[in-house]
Design an enzyme around this catalytic site. Structure first.
Site, PDB file in Angstrom:
ATOM      1  N   GLY A 239       0.681  -1.351   0.142  1.00  0.00           N
ATOM      2  CA  GLY A 239       0.235  -0.017  -0.232  1.00  0.00           C
ATOM      3  C   GLY A 239       1.562   1.532  -0.263  1.00  0.00           C
ATOM      4  N   GLU A 275       3.990  -6.740   1.528  1.00  0.00           N
ATOM      5  CA  GLU A 275       3.566  -7.435   0.076  1.00  0.00           C
ATOM      6  C   GLU A 275       2.858  -5.829  -0.344  1.00  0.00           C
ATOM      7  OE1 GLU A 275      -0.728  -8.485   1.107  1.00  0.00           O
ATOM      8  OE2 GLU A 275      -0.044 -10.514   1.833  1.00  0.00           O
ATOM      9  N   PRO A 276       4.302  -5.294  -0.805  1.00  0.00           N
ATOM     10  CA  PRO A 276       4.054  -4.436  -1.677  1.00  0.00           C
ATOM     11  C   PRO A 276       4.274  -4.683  -3.419  1.00  0.00           C
ATOM     12  CG  PRO A 276       7.351  -4.199  -1.378  1.00  0.00           C
ATOM     13  CD  PRO A 276       5.817  -5.210  -0.298  1.00  0.00           C
ATOM     14  N   ARG A 278       2.738  -2.136  -5.766  1.00  0.00           N
ATOM     15  CA  ARG A 278       3.236  -0.560  -6.714  1.00  0.00           C
ATOM     16  C   ARG A 278       4.718   0.193  -6.507  1.00  0.00           C
ATOM     17  NH1 ARG A 278      -1.315   2.819  -8.097  1.00  0.00           N
ATOM     18  NH2 ARG A 278      -2.734   1.091  -6.189  1.00  0.00           N
ATOM     19  N   ARG A 314      -6.579   3.530 -15.840  1.00  0.00           N
ATOM     20  CA  ARG A 314      -6.128   4.191 -14.343  1.00  0.00           C
ATOM     21  C   ARG A 314      -6.976   5.893 -14.220  1.00  0.00           C
ATOM     22  NH1 ARG A 314      -2.583   5.117 -12.159  1.00  0.00           N
ATOM     23  NH2 ARG A 314      -3.244   4.854  -9.385  1.00  0.00           N
ATOM     24  N   TYR A 318      -9.895   5.791 -11.525  1.00  0.00           N
ATOM     25  CA  TYR A 318      -9.451   6.239 -10.719  1.00  0.00           C
ATOM     26  C   TYR A 318      -9.625   7.661 -11.056  1.00  0.00           C
ATOM     27  CZ  TYR A 318      -8.066   1.346  -9.933  1.00  0.00           C
ATOM     28  OH  TYR A 318      -7.853   0.227  -9.519  1.00  0.00           O
ATOM     29  N   CYS A 346     -14.973   4.682 -28.513  1.00  0.00           N
ATOM     30  CA  CYS A 346     -15.689   5.033 -28.349  1.00  0.00           C
ATOM     31  C   CYS A 346     -16.616   5.484 -27.146  1.00  0.00           C
ATOM     32  CB  CYS A 346     -16.683   4.684 -29.381  1.00  0.00           C
ATOM     33  SG  CYS A 346     -16.203   3.967 -30.751  1.00  0.00           S
ATOM     34  N   GLU A 347     -15.951   6.672 -26.699  1.00  0.00           N
ATOM     35  CA  GLU A 347     -16.523   6.527 -24.796  1.00  0.00           C
ATOM     36  C   GLU A 347     -15.740   8.020 -24.097  1.00  0.00           C
ATOM     37  OE1 GLU A 347     -17.172   3.354 -21.186  1.00  0.00           O
ATOM     38  OE2 GLU A 347     -16.859   2.381 -22.673  1.00  0.00           O
ATOM     39  N   TYR A 375      -0.478  -1.839 -11.658  1.00  0.00           N
ATOM     40  CA  TYR A 375      -2.133  -1.519 -12.842  1.00  0.00           C
ATOM     41  C   TYR A 375      -1.884  -0.515 -14.292  1.00  0.00           C
ATOM     42  CZ  TYR A 375      -2.002  -2.563  -7.789  1.00  0.00           C
ATOM     43  OH  TYR A 375      -1.947  -3.197  -6.839  1.00  0.00           O
TER      44      TYR A 375
HETATM   45  C1  LIG Z   1      -3.454  -4.725  -3.295  1.00  0.00           C
HETATM   46  C2  LIG Z   1      -2.633  -5.645  -2.997  1.00  0.00           C
HETATM   47  C3  LIG Z   1      -1.544  -5.678  -2.307  1.00  0.00           C
HETATM   48  C4  LIG Z   1      -0.544  -3.836  -2.941  1.00  0.00           C
HETATM   49  O1  LIG Z   1      -0.601  -2.957  -2.982  1.00  0.00           O
HETATM   50  P1  LIG Z   1       0.040  -1.973  -3.364  1.00  0.00           P
HETATM   51  O2  LIG Z   1      -0.280  -1.128  -3.002  1.00  0.00           O
HETATM   52  O3  LIG Z   1       0.320  -2.600  -4.839  1.00  0.00           O
HETATM   53  O4  LIG Z   1       1.385  -2.036  -2.697  1.00  0.00           O
HETATM   54  C5  LIG Z   1      -0.660  -6.329  -1.521  1.00  0.00           C
HETATM   55  N1  LIG Z   1      -1.641  -6.856  -0.131  1.00  0.00           N
HETATM   56  C6  LIG Z   1      -2.735  -6.710  -0.618  1.00  0.00           C
HETATM   57  C7  LIG Z   1      -3.823  -8.258  -0.234  1.00  0.00           C
HETATM   58  C8  LIG Z   1      -3.117  -7.120  -1.919  1.00  0.00           C
HETATM   59  O5  LIG Z   1      -4.959  -6.568  -1.757  1.00  0.00           O
END
Ligand SMILES: *Cc1c(COP(=O)(O)O)cnc(C)c1O
Length: 421
Positions: A239, A275-276, A278, A314, A318, A346-347, A375
């Site tokens: 995240g 769990e990175p 992005r 994106r 978003y 076409c949007e 993403y």
């Molecule tokens: C999407 C997600 C991530 C990765 O998020 P990033 O913003 O890309 O770092 C990690 N763990 C879980 C469970 C997710 O759903």
């Protein structure tokens, strides 16, 4: 920092001019830098040292097997959310004991695949899932290692579609019920509790929500241990946000994030998992496209590209901003002009940027979207029957196509006519 810089007036990916890749593979295409992927992975491992840790790359952000292999060769584990992602991790040579299985809707088939193929842990998100997993593991005569994803009810202060840590979100179990749910997990025969999991959202540009969440996880660790559970591992999710504009954003650095982790949970003697996605992949990729037309409208000029919302969703999904730069460096002092940068779909939603100030551009010019590694390709589709675009990996002065553009025959041959037609 990334490895996409102008040299001799041409934007390069490491040592390769993007004009050379465009001439070879055609536009549009995605291009990734091995050096940037490597650098970003190491930022995290350095930030967490000397705590025992495992960085598990979130495959969903960029899932090409060649990219996964770059990271796996550095020692990365993988965070997967589906059978397909599990198989990609395996195809990249990641051993099962470095694969974490996340996601709110794991099917029994997915549980079986991972139990048979090897798994570091399942991050369980609900009681029904926990019971199904216990049954599946028992039927195979094994115990499934689990954490339970707790929802800490903190506001991640990010885009509503990617905030996951508020109690109204579908993710995890409410942290207030954790003791009760862990007690049930401990009674189920097919499970082995190994720790706690939390993930509060994506593109966080402020450390405070992480701090609030991790403090709650620290308290919960002590409470669960007091109740007799073995908590050896904390999965703190992904995240961490990235700068999408060069100018004004300064999201926290991985080193600040690492210091926060040490401060909040470092004293617990747990192995730390993160769990990175992005932050590793986002600024390691560009989308390169050509201008098809310059259309002069009433009061605004449209740059119509050969890339569209199906290639990079994106902006329309978003409202995301991507910096757009010309591949040929404009001369110093070139006056900028405002353009609406759009694709051919076409949007009206097929708009990358409105009234974006850019150096003058016209048909045939190559332009690049920055920060498109995460993403980007993974969310692309064949909407408007536009083929998925190629992905290219660069390393130094070498480049290779790591996903080919399908031919139109391949696309059409997937459709089948029923006998009666
Ligand atoms: C999407 C997600 C991530 C990765 O998020 P990033 O913003 O890309 O770092 C990690 N763990 C879980 C469970 C997710 O759903």
């Amino acid at each position: 920092m990334d490895h996409f810089l102008y040299r001799n007036g041409v934007l390069h990916a490491e040592d390769v001019p993007l004009t050379e890749i465009a001439a070879r593979v055609g536009t549009p295409f995605y291009v990734y830098s091995t050096a940037t992927l490597t650098r970003h992975y190491h930022l995290f491992t350095e930030a967490l040292s000397p705590l025992p840790h495992q960085v598990c790359f979130a495959i969903k952000s960029l899932s090409n097997v060649a990219v996964l292999k770059v990271l796996a060769d550095l020692g990365a584990g993988m965070d997967v959310v589906s059978q397909g992602e599990y198989l990609r991790a395996k195809a990249a040579g990641v051993p099962g004991d470095k694969i974490v299985f996340s996601g709110v809707g794991k099917t029994r088939a997915e549980m079986r695949l991972a139990l048979e193929g090897g798994i570091r842990q399942f991050n369980v998100e609900s009681e029904p899932e926990m019971r199904a997993l216990s049954e599946m593991a028992s039927s195979l005569g094994v115990k499934a290692p689990i954490t339970i994803r707790v929802n800490p009810d903190v506001d991640a202060k990010t885009h509503e579609k990617i905030a996951t840590g508020k109690k109204e979100n579908k993710f995890g179990i409410p942290i207030a019920r954790a003791l009760e749910v862990y007690a049930e997990a401990a009674r189920l025969p097919g499970l082995q509790i190994v720790g706690i999991d939390v993930h509060i959202g994506s593109q966080l540009t402020d450390l405070e929500p992480f701090e609030a969440a991790y403090n709650k996880v620290a308290d919960l660790t002590l409470a669960l241990r007091a109740a007799g559970h073995q908590i050896d591992r904390l999965d703190l999710g992904g995240g961490l946000g990235i700068p999408y504009t060069r100018s004004n954003e300064a999201p926290p650095l991985p080193s600040d994030y690492g210091a926060l982790i040490k401060r909040t949970v470092g004293h617990l003697g747990c192995e730390i998992e993160i769990e990175p996605g992005r932050l590793i992949s986002g600024n390691a990729g560009l989308l390169v496209s050509s201008v098809i037309y310059l259309k002069q409208g009433e009061g605004r000029d449209f740059l119509i590209l050969d890339a569209a919302m199906n290639d990079l969703v994106r902006p329309s999904m978003y409202g995301a901003h991507h910096d757009i730069v010309p591949v040929l460096e404009p001369a110093a002092g070139t006056e900028q002009q405002d353009y609406d940068v759009v694709g051919p779909v076409c949007e009206t939603g097929d708009t990358f940027a409105k009234q974006r100030s850019l150096p003058p551009a016209g048909p045939g010019d190559l332009i690049a979207f920055r920060s498109a590694g995460a993403y980007g390709a993974v969310m692309s589709s064949e909407y408007n029957s536009r083929p998925l675009i190629p992905e290219v990996l660069v390393k130094g002065d070498q480049f290779a196509v790591i996903r080919e553009r399908p031919t139109y025959d391949e696309m059409l041959n997937r459709d089948k006519l029923p006998e009666w037609l």
